[in-house]
Design a protein around this motif. Structure first.
Motif, PDB file in Angstrom:
ATOM      1  N   GLU A   6      -1.784   8.222   5.955  1.00 36.06           N
ATOM      2  CA  GLU A   6      -3.027   7.964   6.697  1.00 36.06           C
ATOM      3  C   GLU A   6      -2.765   7.024   7.871  1.00 36.06           C
ATOM      4  OE1 GLU A   6      -5.749   6.468   3.822  1.00 36.06           O
ATOM      5  OE2 GLU A   6      -6.267   8.454   3.016  1.00 36.06           O
ATOM      6  N   ALA A   7      -1.977   5.988   7.616  1.00 30.07           N
ATOM      7  CA  ALA A   7      -1.672   5.037   8.686  1.00 30.07           C
ATOM      8  C   ALA A   7      -0.820   5.687   9.772  1.00 30.07           C
ATOM      9  CB  ALA A   7      -0.954   3.819   8.109  1.00 30.07           C
ATOM     10  N   PHE A   8       0.186   6.458   9.367  1.00 29.67           N
ATOM     11  CA  PHE A   8       1.030   7.134  10.349  1.00 29.67           C
ATOM     12  C   PHE A   8       0.214   8.133  11.169  1.00 29.67           C
ATOM     13  CE2 PHE A   8       4.887   6.482   7.383  1.00 29.67           C
ATOM     14  CZ  PHE A   8       5.234   5.311   8.034  1.00 29.67           C
ATOM     15  N   GLU A   9      -0.697   8.841  10.520  1.00 28.43           N
ATOM     16  CA  GLU A   9      -1.510   9.819  11.248  1.00 28.43           C
ATOM     17  C   GLU A   9      -2.375   9.147  12.299  1.00 28.43           C
ATOM     18  OE1 GLU A   9      -3.610  11.919   8.229  1.00 28.43           O
ATOM     19  OE2 GLU A   9      -1.973  13.333   7.836  1.00 28.43           O
ATOM     20  N   TYR A  10      -2.935   8.014  11.958  1.00 28.99           N
ATOM     21  CA  TYR A  10      -3.742   7.284  12.945  1.00 28.99           C
ATOM     22  C   TYR A  10      -2.866   6.862  14.119  1.00 28.99           C
ATOM     23  CZ  TYR A  10      -6.563   3.682  15.170  1.00 28.99           C
ATOM     24  OH  TYR A  10      -7.252   2.930  16.093  1.00 28.99           O
TER      25      TYR A  10
END
Length: 279
Positions: free
Chosen positions: A66-70
């Protein structure tokens, strides 16, 4: 036209390769693959990437993705690379070459070589190689057809602009195998690229270079001692890595060592000592 395409064209033209600059766009989107939406829970892309790495190291892959996608959706190339690698090998996520290709493509689409403060050049360089590898085989689900010409261009760009050893090795393999309508078999060109990669410690390049030098190629006489030196270096590195995919390197070394004379071995040992002193 992004500046890196123009520069790549000039470099390639200078080598008289006759290859057009590739069209890097995948589908024009910088967001995550279709059907995914990054959560806006972070202050900025850099902070999101750091949180993603913290989650990744602790084994919390859902949080890290989720953090990488953001971060990736907001232009962070390191996050795009990390997601690409995770999907390419199935590291904490289901293996998905289509998503991997998408993230690697985003990196090269957004690369601007006029940006003077680039701390992510190794990521960019490796993304060019990754897209080149995917271009060789294609991706049927995504509609990406095998395109050896684009693969050649990707490898050339990474090899010439970044000195990427993997790109140099892949170029050598293209020249060894040939690609219809793109590049003919050319052992001399292959040896040139293998030598550049081998000097950077690329063990597969060292093994192939050593094999070709030991046995001779395209009318060139064998350089048995020099070839045995490279094969010895490659064998030692393969033994250290313990990667079963490199078992062929030990086989090449064993065949050369069995055929080598005492003089070949002595001179190879001298070459090896000189190489270690220089490096």
């Amino acid at each position: 036209m992004p500046m890196f395409r123009r520069v790549a064209f000039l470099l390639l033209a200078g080598l008289a390769m006759g290859c057009a600059v590739p069209a890097f766009a995948f589908d024009g989107s910088d967001g995550p693959p279709q059907g995914e939406s990054p959560l806006a829970l972070f202050k900025n892309p850099s902070q999101a990437f750091r949180q993603g790495m913290d989650g990744y190291r602790s084994g919390n892959f859902k949080t890290s993705v989720e953090a990488f996608e953001y971060a990736a959706a907001n232009g962070n190339p390191l996050a795009r690379w990390k997601l690409g690698r995770m999907y390419a090998v199935g590291d904490g996520v289901p293996q998905d070459d289509d998503k991997a290709y998408r993230y690697f493509s985003q990196i090269i689409n957004n690369y601007d070589e006029d940006d003077g403060d680039r701390r992510d050049l190794s990521v960019v360089s490796n993304a060019f190689v990754a897209v080149g590898v995917y271009s060789l085989s294609g991706l049927p689900k995504t509609g990406v057809k095998p395109d050896p010409e684009r693969a050649l261009e990707m490898f050339q760009y990474a090899a010439l602009n970044f000195g990427n050893a993997d790109a140099q090795y892949n170029l050598a393999r293209l020249y060894l195998d040939g690609a219809d309508g793109v590049v003919g078999k050319d052992s001399r060109q292959a040896v040139r690229w293998l030598a550049l990669a081998a000097d950077k410690g690329h063990l597969q390049a060292q093994a192939l270079l050593g094999h070709m030098l030991f046995n001779g190629f395209e009318g060139m006489p064998p350089q048995r001692a020099r070839g045995l030196m490279w094969l010895t270096m490659a064998r030692d590195a393969a033994v250290s890595s313990k990667d079963p995919k490199d078992a062929w390197i030990g086989d090449l070394y064993a065949k050369a060592a069995a055929a080598a004379s005492d003089s070949d071995r002595q001179v190879a040992s001298l070459y090896l000592d000189e190489h270690h002193k220089r490096n």
